[in-house]
Design a protein around this motif. Structure first.
Motif, PDB file in Angstrom:
ATOM      1  N   SER A   1      -4.259  -3.397  -0.279  1.00  0.00           N
ATOM      2  CA  SER A   1      -5.556  -3.589   0.385  1.00  0.00           C
ATOM      3  C   SER A   1      -6.484  -2.424   0.089  1.00  0.00           C
ATOM      4  N   ASP A   2      -7.592  -2.368   0.825  1.00  0.00           N
ATOM      5  CA  ASP A   2      -8.604  -1.335   0.609  1.00  0.00           C
ATOM      6  C   ASP A   2      -8.089   0.057   0.949  1.00  0.00           C
TER       7      ASP A   2
ATOM      8  N   CYS B   1     -10.431 -12.546  -5.714  1.00  0.00           N
ATOM      9  CA  CYS B   1     -10.550 -11.708  -4.512  1.00  0.00           C
ATOM     10  C   CYS B   1     -11.655 -12.309  -3.646  1.00  0.00           C
TER      11      CYS B   1
ATOM     12  N   CYS C   1      -5.560  -9.470  -5.012  1.00  0.00           N
ATOM     13  CA  CYS C   1      -5.208  -8.461  -3.997  1.00  0.00           C
ATOM     14  C   CYS C   1      -6.170  -8.595  -2.803  1.00  0.00           C
ATOM     15  N   ASP C   2      -5.764  -8.010  -1.685  1.00  0.00           N
ATOM     16  CA  ASP C   2      -6.563  -8.089  -0.461  1.00  0.00           C
ATOM     17  C   ASP C   2      -7.629  -6.991  -0.474  1.00  0.00           C
TER      18      ASP C   2
ATOM     19  N   ASP D   1       0.821  -1.213   0.000  1.00  0.00           N
ATOM     20  CA  ASP D   1       0.000   0.000   0.000  1.00  0.00           C
ATOM     21  C   ASP D   1       0.852   1.260   0.000  1.00  0.00           C
TER      22      ASP D   1
END
Length: 538
Positions: free
Chosen positions: A438-439, A485, A460-461, A413
């Motif tokens: 991630s998000d 995902c 991806c997370d 990230d």
């Protein structure tokens, strides 16, 4: 004629000559007649004469035949009557070309043979008599009229549609053919030969056949296309040699020597070319803008030839004005080679370094410092690059529009935040396989990069929270991949479909979604192509 000459002719041993030609069974007698040429009568010896019956029986000849040989001396006319004593001189006047030709009614007696070989010869002799009869009917005195009177058989060819087309239309049709097909068309006829070598058809060369001798083909074609300039070919601007494993440095030397106006060249998977030949190419072809050497395992960098660098006194003379460079799968490319490349190719806008595993963050730093006009960059599968290299890229001018960092699993990230903060014009981002993303970074990316049109987040997370941020801040998103995902549910997909109405391609393979989510996407995004692995979605 002197008496010595006549005596010499009279002393000619015709019996010896005829026996040499026809065998010892034949003899020759000579008769002299008043006002007639000499006549030589060829006859077979009598089997009972001189005790030579054994020799004659071996030849198989029973009856006697005679033939005459006409000499140059004069003799009497009585022999003429004896020649036709066995035949009737009465004949019918057969008309041929206005003249009468005598034909004999009575035929000479047919001999009998005891030998099969002579019997076959007689059967062929009958055919010769037939041909002699035909030749007697031809007026050979006026051969000129005979030859001129023969009508030649004219060959009628079926007309082709090309006869009704103008040269411009045929050239337009030929423009859709490949280089190999054009060479074949030039062998059809004179018209096609002239039109197939029209200069407008040869601005590009395409040779992708691995069976050809590419070096020889390049030499022949460039020589043939050198119309007004015998040493250079100025009409060729694009060359495609992808997959030509037979191409060597000799072929590149021909291109560098004869194609000074070259702008575009494809050398994908040409494994036999090396650095010196490539350096010579980019040094002589000063207008070269597009270079693809992907899969060329012997290429380690891009630079000018040593002779050019030795004469270059200022920096701009050391520049290579490439705009597009693809060095994917060049396994020998490392940070040092990338430094040389970035120093000479400062105007690069498209750079692809896929699967160059020797590149690290240092090499990416060289690119970021020297190639300030870079717009597209692909470093996918370069697993030695970390967030530090992405931070160096973010310091470039905000012109980066395409970035692929797929399978660079050391990028997290942190690197995506740098990209989101400084690359505001980003339109394409491929983060597939970067499991550390991630998000959190997706939210900042959606807020900052409003021009984002294509995003790959496979493996991806990412969860429904990240999809909610994309639906809210990136409504113009057209392509999205969330393959594998596992945190994605029906709620996130439905919300994305309701806000991103311009979605054209959605990859939801290996995601745990229901048929209702699929139907929602089809209802709101009618032109969207959905890639999935659920058989119940049809």
């Amino acid at each position: 004629m002197s008496s010595k000459t006549r005596t010499r002719r009279n002393n000619t041993n015709w019996n010896g000559v005829l026996q040499d030609l026809f065998g010892e069974a034949f003899t020759c007698t000579k008769e002299y007649r008043t006002n007639e040429p000499d006549y030589f009568i060829l006859s077979k010896k009598d089997p009972d004469h001189n005790g030579e019956s054994a020799q004659d029986s071996s030849s198989g000849i029973v009856s006697t035949t005679a033939s005459t040989f006409k000499g140059s001396c004069s003799s009497s006319e009585s022999l003429l009557d004896s020649r036709y004593s066995e035949w009737s001189s009465t004949s019918n006047n057969t008309s041929f070309h206005g003249k009468s030709v005598p034909t004999h009614k009575n035929q000479p007696p047919q001999p009998t043979y005891n030998n099969s070989t002579l019997r076959d010869f007689h059967s062929s002799a009958v055919g010769m008599d037939f041909l002699n009869t035909k030749f007697q009917q031809i007026n050979l005195e006026d051969t000129g009229k005979l030859i001129l009177g023969i009508k030649k058989n004219k060959i009628h060819y079926r007309p082709t549609p090309f006869k009704h087309l103008s040269d411009d239309i045929i050239v337009k049709i030929f423009s859709n053919l490949t280089t190999d097909e054009l060479c074949k068309c030039s062998r059809v006829c004179k018209l096609w030969y002239r039109l197939s070598w029209d200069p407008t058809l040869w601005t590009s060369l395409v040779l992708n056949d691995t069976t050809h001798n590419v070096d020889r083909a390049l030499k022949s074609l460039t020589k043939r296309l050198s119309y007004n300039t015998p040493t250079v070919c100025v009409i060729i601007e694009k060359i495609n040699l992808n997959g030509c494993e037979n191409l060597t440095d000799k072929g590149l030397h021909t291109i560098a020597k004869r194609c000074p106006e070259l702008r575009h060249i494809e050398l994908q998977s040409c494994i036999n070319i090396t650095n010196p030949a490539l350096f010579e190419l980019v040094s002589n072809c000063v207008n070269l803008e597009h270079l693809n050497v992907s899969g060329c395992s012997n290429i380690t960098c891009i630079s000018l030839a040593d002779s050019i660098l030795a004469r270059a006194s200022v920096n701009y003379l050391r520049q290579i004005y490439l705009l597009y460079l693809d060095m994917s799968d060049c396994n020998m490319l490392d940070d040092d080679g990338l430094q040389i490349l970035s120093m000479h190719c400062t105007r690069l806008q498209f750079l692809y370094l896929r699967r160059c595993n020797l590149i690290t963050d240092i090499g990416i730093q060289y690119v970021a410092n020297n190639c300030s006009e870079l717009k597209d960059l692909s470093i996918s599968d370069c697993y030695n690059i970390t967030d530090f290299g992405i931070m160096e890229l973010s310091r470039m001018e905000p012109d980066l529009r395409y970035l692929s960092i797929a399978k660079c699993d050391k990028i997290s990230d942190v690197g995506i935040r740098y990209i989101s903060q400084y690359c505001s014009k980003l339109r394409y981002l491929n983060c597939r396989g970067c499991e550390a993303i991630s998000d959190d970074s997706i939210e900042l990316l959606a807020r900052k990069c409003h021009r984002l049109r294509s995003l790959d987040l496979g493996k991806c997370d990412v969860t429904d929270k990240g999809l909610f941020m994309l639906a809210r801040y990136s409504p113009n998103l057209k392509r999205l991949s969330v393959k594998s995902c596992l945190g994605i549910t029906d709620r996130g997909i439905k919300l994305l479909a309701q806000h991103c109405l311009q979605m054209q391609q959605l990859n939801i393979q290996d995601c745990h979604l229901s048929v209702e989510a699929y139907r929602t996407v089809k209802r709101f995004c009618r032109h969207c192509i959905i890639e999935h692995t659920n058989p119940g979605f049809y």
